[in-house]
Design an enzyme around this catalytic site. Structure first.
Site, mmCIF file in Angstrom:
data_model
loop_
_atom_site.group_PDB
_atom_site.id
_atom_site.type_symbol
_atom_site.label_atom_id
_atom_site.label_comp_id
_atom_site.label_asym_id
_atom_site.label_seq_id
_atom_site.Cartn_x
_atom_site.Cartn_y
_atom_site.Cartn_z
ATOM 1 N N ASN A 48 1.693 -4.100 -3.693
ATOM 2 C CA ASN A 48 2.482 -4.620 -5.109
ATOM 3 C C ASN A 48 1.693 -6.043 -5.099
ATOM 4 O O ASN A 48 1.590 -7.006 -4.254
ATOM 5 C CB ASN A 48 3.965 -4.359 -5.224
ATOM 6 N N GLU A 50 2.567 -9.146 -7.921
ATOM 7 C CA GLU A 50 3.364 -9.535 -9.083
ATOM 8 C C GLU A 50 2.597 -10.576 -9.669
ATOM 9 O O GLU A 50 1.496 -11.061 -9.479
ATOM 10 C CB GLU A 50 4.657 -10.071 -8.287
ATOM 11 N N CYS A 59 2.700 -2.097 -9.139
ATOM 12 C CA CYS A 59 3.182 -1.469 -7.884
ATOM 13 C C CYS A 59 2.150 -1.201 -6.747
ATOM 14 O O CYS A 59 0.966 -0.847 -7.306
ATOM 15 C CB CYS A 59 4.257 -0.301 -8.120
ATOM 16 N N GLU A 61 1.634 1.707 -5.351
ATOM 17 C CA GLU A 61 1.432 2.888 -5.251
ATOM 18 C C GLU A 61 -0.058 3.011 -6.431
ATOM 19 O O GLU A 61 -1.008 3.537 -6.241
ATOM 20 C CB GLU A 61 2.391 4.009 -5.903
ATOM 21 N N CYS A 92 8.379 4.265 -8.184
ATOM 22 C CA CYS A 92 8.984 4.364 -9.721
ATOM 23 C C CYS A 92 8.669 5.160 -10.508
ATOM 24 O O CYS A 92 7.455 5.923 -10.385
ATOM 25 C CB CYS A 92 8.969 2.837 -9.916
ATOM 26 N N CYS A 95 5.131 4.956 -11.593
ATOM 27 C CA CYS A 95 4.354 5.323 -10.422
ATOM 28 C C CYS A 95 4.079 6.706 -10.595
ATOM 29 O O CYS A 95 2.928 7.208 -10.143
ATOM 30 C CB CYS A 95 4.317 4.763 -9.324
#
Ligand code: THU
Length: 139
Positions: A48, A50, A59, A61, A92, A95
């Site tokens: 991930n 940010e 993310c 993934e 999530c 994703c």
């Protein structure tokens, strides 16, 4: 569910852990790593990433699958998500939609943690009745 050899799962977990160690997550402090097996048998990884503008966070993934695409791979047969907490991390919703783009409905997604606890789903279990590229064909 597609059958993935145990040694391949071990390699995917190692790669996802490596991704986890690269995570850039100064805001949530929630580090996530991911690894995917490409149709040609390679392993790609992601973490991930940010941003101070929080909504721009991507993310692990999605970064992992994008990494594969950058390398010329557009089909994947398994994806592993690694976190180091007891509660395993399922992908999530955003994703899941991106996973559906690049993995077959019977492909395997595995959440794993530092204790090697695992939970496994098919892509179809994560996002049944998904909107896919096929839905764009009938206009
Ligand atoms: N995150 C992922 O990387 N993958 C998931 O499946 C769940 C959430 C990241 C996004 C953000 O950087 C942090 O975890 C907290 O939501």
């Amino acid at each position: 569910m597609l059958n993935i050899e145990d040694k391949t799962i071990l390699a995917l977990v190692d790669a996802a852990k490596d991704g986890f160690e690269k995570a850039y997550a100064p805001y949530s402090n929630f580090h996530v790593g991911a690894a995917a097996l490409t149709a040609s048998g390679k392993i790609v990884k992601g973490c991930n990433v940010e941003n101070a503008s929080y909504g721009l966070t991507v993310c692990a993934e999605r970064n992992c699958l994008a990494q594969g695409v950058i390398g010329g791979e557009q089909a994947f047969s398994a994806l592993v998500v690694y976190t180091n907490q007891e509660k395993l991390t399922p992908p999530c919703g955003a994703c899941r939609q991106v996973i559906v783009e690049f993995l077959a409905p019977d492909a395997t997604v595995i959440a794993v943690n530092h204790n090697n606890d695992k939970q496994q789903w098919t892509v179809n279990e994560l996002l049944p009745d998904a909107f896919t590229p096929k839905d764009l064909l009938e206009k």
